[in-house]
Design a protein around this motif. Structure first.
Motif, mmCIF file in Angstrom:
data_model
loop_
_atom_site.group_PDB
_atom_site.id
_atom_site.type_symbol
_atom_site.label_atom_id
_atom_site.label_comp_id
_atom_site.label_asym_id
_atom_site.label_seq_id
_atom_site.Cartn_x
_atom_site.Cartn_y
_atom_site.Cartn_z
ATOM 1 N N LYS A 217 1.078 -1.278 -0.080
ATOM 2 C CA LYS A 217 0.224 -0.092 -0.082
ATOM 3 C C LYS A 217 0.970 0.759 -0.517
ATOM 4 C CE LYS A 217 -4.158 1.742 2.559
ATOM 5 N NZ LYS A 217 -4.692 1.882 3.977
ATOM 6 N N GLY A 218 0.619 2.325 -1.092
ATOM 7 C CA GLY A 218 1.267 3.606 -0.905
ATOM 8 C C GLY A 218 2.704 3.658 -1.696
ATOM 9 N N GLU A 219 2.714 1.805 -2.445
ATOM 10 C CA GLU A 219 4.111 2.125 -3.026
ATOM 11 C C GLU A 219 3.541 2.655 -4.569
ATOM 12 O OE1 GLU A 219 7.236 0.712 -2.113
ATOM 13 O OE2 GLU A 219 6.824 0.622 0.000
ATOM 14 N N LYS A 220 4.503 2.898 -4.967
ATOM 15 C CA LYS A 220 4.515 3.801 -7.184
ATOM 16 C C LYS A 220 4.036 2.306 -7.471
ATOM 17 C CE LYS A 220 6.279 6.198 -10.735
ATOM 18 N NZ LYS A 220 7.061 6.484 -11.827
ATOM 19 N N PRO A 221 3.314 1.737 -8.265
ATOM 20 C CA PRO A 221 3.221 0.927 -8.911
ATOM 21 C C PRO A 221 3.618 0.676 -9.834
ATOM 22 C CG PRO A 221 0.669 2.363 -9.029
ATOM 23 C CD PRO A 221 1.591 2.899 -8.642
ATOM 24 N N PRO A 222 4.359 0.141 -10.250
ATOM 25 C CA PRO A 222 4.944 -0.561 -11.255
ATOM 26 C C PRO A 222 3.653 -0.597 -12.860
ATOM 27 C CG PRO A 222 6.239 -1.565 -9.910
ATOM 28 C CD PRO A 222 4.758 -0.842 -9.072
ATOM 29 N N LYS A 223 4.555 -0.766 -14.448
ATOM 30 C CA LYS A 223 3.692 -1.040 -14.739
ATOM 31 C C LYS A 223 4.471 -2.176 -15.516
ATOM 32 C CE LYS A 223 1.457 2.855 -15.672
ATOM 33 N NZ LYS A 223 -0.081 3.205 -15.626
ATOM 34 N N VAL A 224 3.288 -3.714 -15.863
ATOM 35 C CA VAL A 224 3.326 -4.849 -16.215
ATOM 36 C C VAL A 224 3.345 -4.753 -17.714
ATOM 37 C CG1 VAL A 224 3.491 -6.939 -15.746
ATOM 38 C CG2 VAL A 224 3.431 -5.415 -13.559
ATOM 39 N N MET A 225 4.045 -5.800 -17.985
ATOM 40 C CA MET A 225 3.582 -6.721 -19.409
ATOM 41 C C MET A 225 2.794 -7.769 -18.861
ATOM 42 S SD MET A 225 4.962 -7.484 -22.938
ATOM 43 C CE MET A 225 4.279 -7.659 -24.700
ATOM 44 N N VAL A 226 1.761 -8.565 -19.265
ATOM 45 C CA VAL A 226 1.014 -9.881 -19.554
ATOM 46 C C VAL A 226 0.784 -9.918 -20.974
ATOM 47 C CG1 VAL A 226 -0.508 -11.374 -17.643
ATOM 48 C CG2 VAL A 226 0.724 -8.918 -17.017
ATOM 49 N N LEU A 227 1.386 -11.369 -20.471
ATOM 50 C CA LEU A 227 1.159 -11.930 -22.145
ATOM 51 C C LEU A 227 1.653 -13.416 -21.796
ATOM 52 C CD1 LEU A 227 3.946 -11.411 -25.197
ATOM 53 C CD2 LEU A 227 4.510 -11.645 -22.339
ATOM 54 N N ALA A 254 -1.515 -6.825 -6.334
ATOM 55 C CA ALA A 254 0.013 -7.061 -5.925
ATOM 56 C C ALA A 254 0.716 -5.619 -5.853
ATOM 57 C CB ALA A 254 0.636 -8.139 -6.988
ATOM 58 N N GLY A 255 0.080 -4.725 -6.422
ATOM 59 C CA GLY A 255 0.726 -3.215 -6.292
ATOM 60 C C GLY A 255 1.334 -2.716 -7.578
ATOM 61 N N GLY A 256 0.863 -3.247 -8.457
ATOM 62 C CA GLY A 256 0.939 -2.916 -10.065
ATOM 63 C C GLY A 256 0.251 -2.963 -10.663
ATOM 64 N N ALA A 257 1.049 -2.310 -12.302
ATOM 65 C CA ALA A 257 -0.670 -1.861 -13.550
ATOM 66 C C ALA A 257 -0.262 -2.424 -14.310
ATOM 67 C CB ALA A 257 -0.534 -0.396 -12.851
ATOM 68 N N ASN A 258 -1.819 -2.650 -15.206
ATOM 69 C CA ASN A 258 -0.766 -3.006 -16.135
ATOM 70 C C ASN A 258 -0.477 -1.676 -17.755
ATOM 71 O OD1 ASN A 258 -1.583 -4.523 -19.163
ATOM 72 N ND2 ASN A 258 -3.219 -5.459 -18.384
ATOM 73 N N ALA A 259 0.482 -1.925 -18.110
ATOM 74 C CA ALA A 259 1.361 -0.713 -19.143
ATOM 75 C C ALA A 259 0.689 -1.014 -20.570
ATOM 76 C CB ALA A 259 2.701 -1.619 -19.624
ATOM 77 N N VAL A 333 -0.762 -13.388 -6.901
ATOM 78 C CA VAL A 333 -0.991 -11.725 -5.907
ATOM 79 C C VAL A 333 0.768 -11.391 -4.952
ATOM 80 C CG1 VAL A 333 -1.270 -10.161 -4.090
ATOM 81 C CG2 VAL A 333 -3.298 -11.513 -6.493
ATOM 82 N N GLU A 334 0.838 -12.538 -4.489
ATOM 83 C CA GLU A 334 1.754 -12.965 -3.036
ATOM 84 C C GLU A 334 3.278 -12.653 -4.292
ATOM 85 O OE1 GLU A 334 3.892 -15.676 0.002
ATOM 86 O OE2 GLU A 334 2.037 -16.300 -1.013
ATOM 87 N N LYS A 335 3.598 -13.704 -5.666
ATOM 88 C CA LYS A 335 4.870 -14.063 -6.411
ATOM 89 C C LYS A 335 5.185 -12.610 -7.265
ATOM 90 C CE LYS A 335 4.441 -18.705 -6.609
ATOM 91 N NZ LYS A 335 5.559 -19.051 -5.846
ATOM 92 N N ILE A 336 3.532 -12.191 -8.253
ATOM 93 C CA ILE A 336 3.809 -10.651 -8.592
ATOM 94 C C ILE A 336 4.450 -9.683 -7.296
ATOM 95 C CG2 ILE A 336 3.010 -8.812 -9.845
ATOM 96 C CD1 ILE A 336 1.385 -11.341 -10.861
ATOM 97 N N ALA A 337 3.498 -9.904 -6.332
ATOM 98 C CA ALA A 337 4.036 -8.464 -5.527
ATOM 99 C C ALA A 337 5.968 -8.975 -5.275
ATOM 100 C CB ALA A 337 3.156 -7.970 -3.948
ATOM 101 N N GLU A 338 6.122 -9.592 -4.326
ATOM 102 C CA GLU A 338 7.067 -9.542 -4.093
ATOM 103 C C GLU A 338 8.193 -9.604 -5.660
ATOM 104 O OE1 GLU A 338 7.477 -13.813 -3.890
ATOM 105 O OE2 GLU A 338 6.937 -13.772 -1.370
ATOM 106 N N MET A 339 8.333 -9.982 -7.245
ATOM 107 C CA MET A 339 8.626 -9.753 -8.072
ATOM 108 C C MET A 339 8.779 -7.928 -7.864
ATOM 109 S SD MET A 339 7.918 -9.789 -12.082
ATOM 110 C CE MET A 339 6.233 -8.985 -12.102
ATOM 111 N N LEU A 340 7.525 -7.334 -7.677
ATOM 112 C CA LEU A 340 7.690 -5.745 -7.829
ATOM 113 C C LEU A 340 7.928 -4.994 -6.879
ATOM 114 C CD1 LEU A 340 3.998 -5.638 -9.804
ATOM 115 C CD2 LEU A 340 6.609 -5.693 -10.711
#
Length: 345
Positions: A217-227, A254-259, A333-340
């Motif tokens: 919460k409060g972290e800047k959401p990185p732009k993520v490409m999902v494919l 997970a604190g991200g956003a879709n690019a 959610v957990e694995k993506i948050a750990e990455m981001l």
């Protein structure tokens, strides 16, 4: 892998793989799937209103057929609830899973020795010959007569109930959320009288996701490409890029956003290499659909687009069934948050 139109349509329909007329709405409230259990100690009868079709259950189904539809949501839900012994024919598989032992458990299920038709699913006469008392389909596509499938009415005539998964009524998965995974669990829990198990799984998932979301919460959401790895579903170089659907809900939690969320109004965006190259991608999520080495595909992309922040920082994760409709979205959610947000999680 390259997919022809029927297979691609089935996979797209599966994503949660899969819309708002059935199951849960995008705000998590029930929309057009209601279940009532009469006051019997056995939990039956159960009546389910599913995509406008009333399905009545006097007892737990004992001969379940799981259609393909490019999904594992339905079969994974049955396994998570401990009722996989009811399956007489399963056509769903991804070949891998984030849940230890699940892919192996799916592989062990009977297939009914079914030969799939040109639409990559169970043809009508074969379906009726399996003598099901419940047929599960990702979307209404699986009950479409023009595709050679048994209709819901034809199944009813031989004593079989049918079920279309949440957000599958309109064959449009673009509005799907994690709440729809919970609806699928809840519906199967009621149909098979394992309500307590379903509610326990839902509560555990909600707790796990809430804990992760609080940390980021409060972290800047990185732009993520999902494919999807090594998959072609359109005319451009990047036709399996996800734009809408449950994946966006998972990313947000997970604190991200879709690019590429704005690249299409539908679930998938069919993008040129130039469009992909011109977009800042902070992180990469590669989904495997029966691809034994999605990491190799991820590394190839990072090498192809060295200007991406994701390439400079080698930021990627490979996932499979936890990114779809199903009982394991909390793992994604957990694995993506750990990455981001490695420092936060």
């Amino acid at each position: 892998m390259s997919m022809n139109r029927p297979a691609a349509a089935a996979l797209a329909a599966a994503l949660c793989l899969l819309t708002a007329a059935c199951g849960s709405s995008s705000d998590g409230t029930a929309s057009d799937s209601t279940t009532e259990a009469a006051g019997s100690t056995s939990g039956y009868p159960v009546t389910l209103d599913n995509c406008g079709e009333k399905q009545a259950f006097e007892k737990a189904p004992g001969r379940v057929v799981v259609m393909n539809g490019g999904s594992v949501a339905e079969v994974s839900t049955l396994i998570a609830l401990g009722i996989e012994d009811k399956v007489v024919a399963n056509q769903q598989t991804y070949g891998m899973s984030e849940v230890p032992g699940r892919a192996e458990a799916i592989k062990k299920l009977p297939t009914g020795n079914v030969t799939l038709d040109d639409a990559y699913d169970i043809p009508r006469e074969t379906m009726l010959g399996l003598r099901p008392d419940l047929v599960l389909s990702v979307t209404t596509y699986g009950f479409d007569q023009k595709n050679g499938f048994a209709t819901r009415e034809q199944l009813k005539q031989v004593g079989a109930n049918s079920y279309v998964s949440p957000q599958g009524c309109d064959d449009d998965p673009s509005k799907m959320t994690v709440a729809d995974s919970y609806q699928l669990l809840r519906d199967m829990g009621k149909i098979f009288n394992v309500n307590d198990k379903a509610e326990k799984l839902i509560a555990e998932s909600e707790k796990n996701i809430a804990a992760v979301s609080e940390k980021v919460k409060g972290e800047k959401p990185p732009k993520v490409m999902v494919l999807f790895s090594n998959m072609s579903m359109g005319s451009n170089d990047f036709s399996s890029v996800v734009a809408k659907g449950i994946i966006n809900d998972i990313l947000a939690k997970a604190g991200g956003a879709n690019a590429f969320e704005d690249a299409a109004e539908t679930t998938f965006a069919d993008l040129s290499k130039e469009k992909v190259a011109a977009t800042d991608v902070d992180a990469l999520v590669v989904i495997s659909y029966n691809d034994p080495d999605p990491a190799a595909y991820a590394k190839k992309l990072l090498k192809e687009f060295p200007q991406w922040p994701a390439a400079k920082n080698n930021t990627y994760v490979t996932l499979s069934d936890s990114m779809y409709l199903g009982p394991s979205n909390d793992l994604a959610v957990e694995k993506i948050a750990e990455m981001l947000h490695p420092d936060a999680v």
